[in-house]
Design an enzyme around this catalytic site. Structure first.
Site, PDB file in Angstrom:
ATOM      1  N   ASP A   1      -3.035  -7.620  -1.396  1.00  0.00           N
ATOM      2  CA  ASP A   1      -3.734  -6.691  -0.514  1.00  0.00           C
ATOM      3  C   ASP A   1      -5.202  -7.078  -0.320  1.00  0.00           C
ATOM      4  OD1 ASP A   1      -3.943  -4.518   1.165  1.00  0.00           O
ATOM      5  OD2 ASP A   1      -4.327  -3.091  -0.429  1.00  0.00           O
TER       6      ASP A   1
ATOM      7  N   LYS B   1       0.833  -1.194   0.000  1.00  0.00           N
ATOM      8  CA  LYS B   1       0.000   0.000   0.000  1.00  0.00           C
ATOM      9  C   LYS B   1       0.874   1.252   0.000  1.00  0.00           C
ATOM     10  CE  LYS B   1      -3.726  -1.882   2.976  1.00  0.00           C
ATOM     11  NZ  LYS B   1      -4.901  -1.671   2.124  1.00  0.00           N
TER      12      LYS B   1
ATOM     13  N   GLU C   1      -6.275  -9.661   1.282  1.00  0.00           N
ATOM     14  CA  GLU C   1      -5.951 -10.769   2.176  1.00  0.00           C
ATOM     15  C   GLU C   1      -7.067 -11.116   3.143  1.00  0.00           C
ATOM     16  OE1 GLU C   1      -6.165  -7.727   4.848  1.00  0.00           O
ATOM     17  OE2 GLU C   1      -5.198  -7.633   2.895  1.00  0.00           O
TER      18      GLU C   1
ATOM     19  N   ARG D   1     -10.285 -11.533   2.810  1.00  0.00           N
ATOM     20  CA  ARG D   1     -11.203 -12.587   2.356  1.00  0.00           C
ATOM     21  C   ARG D   1     -10.550 -13.963   2.411  1.00  0.00           C
ATOM     22  NH1 ARG D   1     -11.954  -9.471  -3.142  1.00  0.00           N
ATOM     23  NH2 ARG D   1     -11.474  -7.847  -1.628  1.00  0.00           N
TER      24      ARG D   1
ATOM     25  N   ASP E   1      -7.757  -2.479  10.609  1.00  0.00           N
ATOM     26  CA  ASP E   1      -8.108  -3.604   9.753  1.00  0.00           C
ATOM     27  C   ASP E   1      -8.523  -4.829  10.560  1.00  0.00           C
ATOM     28  OD1 ASP E   1      -8.589  -4.080   7.074  1.00  0.00           O
ATOM     29  OD2 ASP E   1      -6.715  -5.156   6.766  1.00  0.00           O
TER      30      ASP E   1
END
Length: 460
Positions: A310, A240, A312, A314, A251
């Site tokens: 990115d 990112k 990740e 799921r 997150d």
């Protein structure tokens, strides 16, 4: 902090909550001295306006809080919490102006309006306490407020002090407080016990990945909550930019939210069997990080092509959802800070959710509106299934094209819970600015709506 109402017998100043249109009628019942004081101070009942009224000897005898009009209240929740901050420190009791659900919502807003994150710096806030109004379920409101503060504290804690181990410790503290059972699967044991995608996402970090599994209750319908516990997300090898990484402490907001919801359920002793599953990882960069183009095999046996490291969240949720489904619960509900597409669609104030169950959608919509926890249904749009099928594997974790990202992510997750009744929330869990009842920083979304809907969802 654990917000509570003041003791019922505490000395308290009467607080009148007054709509603009009701001010004239309220003043008609007051003596000339009060009428003159209100007029002299320009109090009109506008939202967030407050006024302390002195008695003949100059000591306060009451306080007034403006409640605006219906249009103003439709644009902002918890107006009384905003007014409370402008009142002098002390204890208050609501004497008039609120009733029913509005009274309950504003009492909850008052409690959480006093929240401050003080792990690293004392905020020196002066308390403004409220005596629980008559006719409300004070214990329920206190349970909701305590859960909200738990969720906020977890999200607000920076990743330096909130990794997978610390998240597990928070879950263990919660389990111990409510007599729940908890176990974890960590490190290479994730491979041995068939949680390959949790292991893959977390293996690049020196903070050991794990699956947290908490159970509570022995009778009633089975509810399994699955929360995304990515304690920091660099984006992996698809790194990112700094601007996108700045808020990645949040997150793990899905995990924080399901822990808050679990706290409410256990504190209120709801008649159900609760399971909480949290895949806790850090998505880091090192020589053994997973790569774009890799193909992973999930717990369920479905293969996944990695087109963006990115995406990740799921992946780790997929293994947890597959485990949840094996237990055949009556309802699986996942919470995750999953996609920027959801924010583009509905912004940061609404909590979007997905379900194929029409009755569940109706229950959640009604509950969210009732308890001032706004939710919005997005569709599991079946034609978009083609977008998550790359051809070289069963699934694609990040379809190209950039369209319908929240929906394709939700469809991806549904593949791992397709035999179950399933609801997925794609939340933001962060407030960029202060608002009544909500300070800048982490906050819970959807949890109170789910709590209110549970009797309908599970026939409690």
């Amino acid at each position: 902090m654990t917000p509570t109402f003041a003791a019922p017998d505490s000395p308290a100043l009467p607080l009148h909550v007054i709509e603009q249109a009701a001010l004239e009628g309220w003043l008609a019942g007051q003596d000339a001295r009060v009428q003159s004081w209100v007029a002299a101070n320009g109090f009109t009942g506008a939202q967030a306006q407050v006024l302390v009224v002195p008695g003949p000897e100059g000591t306060p005898i009451m306080a007034l809080a403006g409640y605006g009009d219906a249009a103003q209240r439709a644009r902002r929740r918890f107006l009384l919490a905003g007014a409370a901050k402008a009142l002098p420190a002390g204890t208050y009791r609501i004497a008039s102006g609120l009733e029913g659900q509005a009274l309950e919502n504003e009492a909850f807003g008052w409690l959480i309006g006093g929240y401050s994150f003080e792990r690293y710096k004392t905020q020196n806030t002066q308390p403004r306490q409220l005596i629980a109004p008559e006719g409300i379920d004070a214990a329920r409101i206190e349970a909701m407020a305590a859960a909200e503060c738990l969720t906020r504290d977890l999200i607000n804690t920076p990743a330096s002090d909130m990794g997978p181990d610390e998240l597990e410790s928070a879950a263990r503290d919660l389990a111990k407080a409510h007599g729940a059972r908890i176990e974890t699967v960590q490190g290479d044991a994730l491979l041995e016990q068939n949680f390959p995608m949790i292991h893959t996402v977390g293996r690049a970090s020196d903070r050991v990945p794990r699956l947290i599994d908490m159970r509570w209750g022995t009778s009633g319908p089975k509810l399994t909550l699955v929360g995304k516990g990515v304690c920091f997300d660099t984006g992996g090898l698809d790194l990112k930019p700094a601007s996108s990484m700045a808020l990645m402490r949040k997150d793990m907001g899905g995990a924080a939210t399901v822990l808050g919801l679990a706290r409410m359920i256990m504190a209120l002793k709801l008649p159900l069997q609760l399971r909480v599953l949290i895949p806790a990882v850090e998505n880091a960069v090192s020589g053994n990080a997973y790569r774009p183009g890799d193909i992973l095999t999930s717990r369920k046996g479905l293969t996944v092509e990695i087109n963006n490291t990115d995406a990740e969240g799921r992946l780790v949720l997929a293994d947890a959802l597959a485990l949840a489904e094996e237990d055949a619960p009556d309802l699986i509900l996942s919470m995750a800070t999953l996609t920027g597409a959801a924010r583009v669609a509905v912004g940061g104030d609404l909590a979007p959710y997905f379900t194929d169950d029409e009755s569940a959608a109706q229950a959640l919509a009604s509950a969210g509106a009732k308890v001032a926890d706004p939710v919005w249904r997005l569709p599991f749009h079946d034609p978009y299934e083609l977008n998550i099928e790359p051809g070289v594997a069963d699934l694609d974790n990040a379809p190209s094209g950039g369209m319908a990202g929240a929906i394709t992510a939700a469809l991806f997750l549904r593949r791992f819970a397709e035999a179950s009744r399933y609801i997925h929330f794609d939340i933001y869990a962060w407030s960029a600015t202060d608002a009544p009842g909500r300070t800048k920083g982490g906050f819970s979304q959807g949890a109170r709506a789910v709590l209110e809907a549970l009797p309908a969802l599970l026939k409690l």
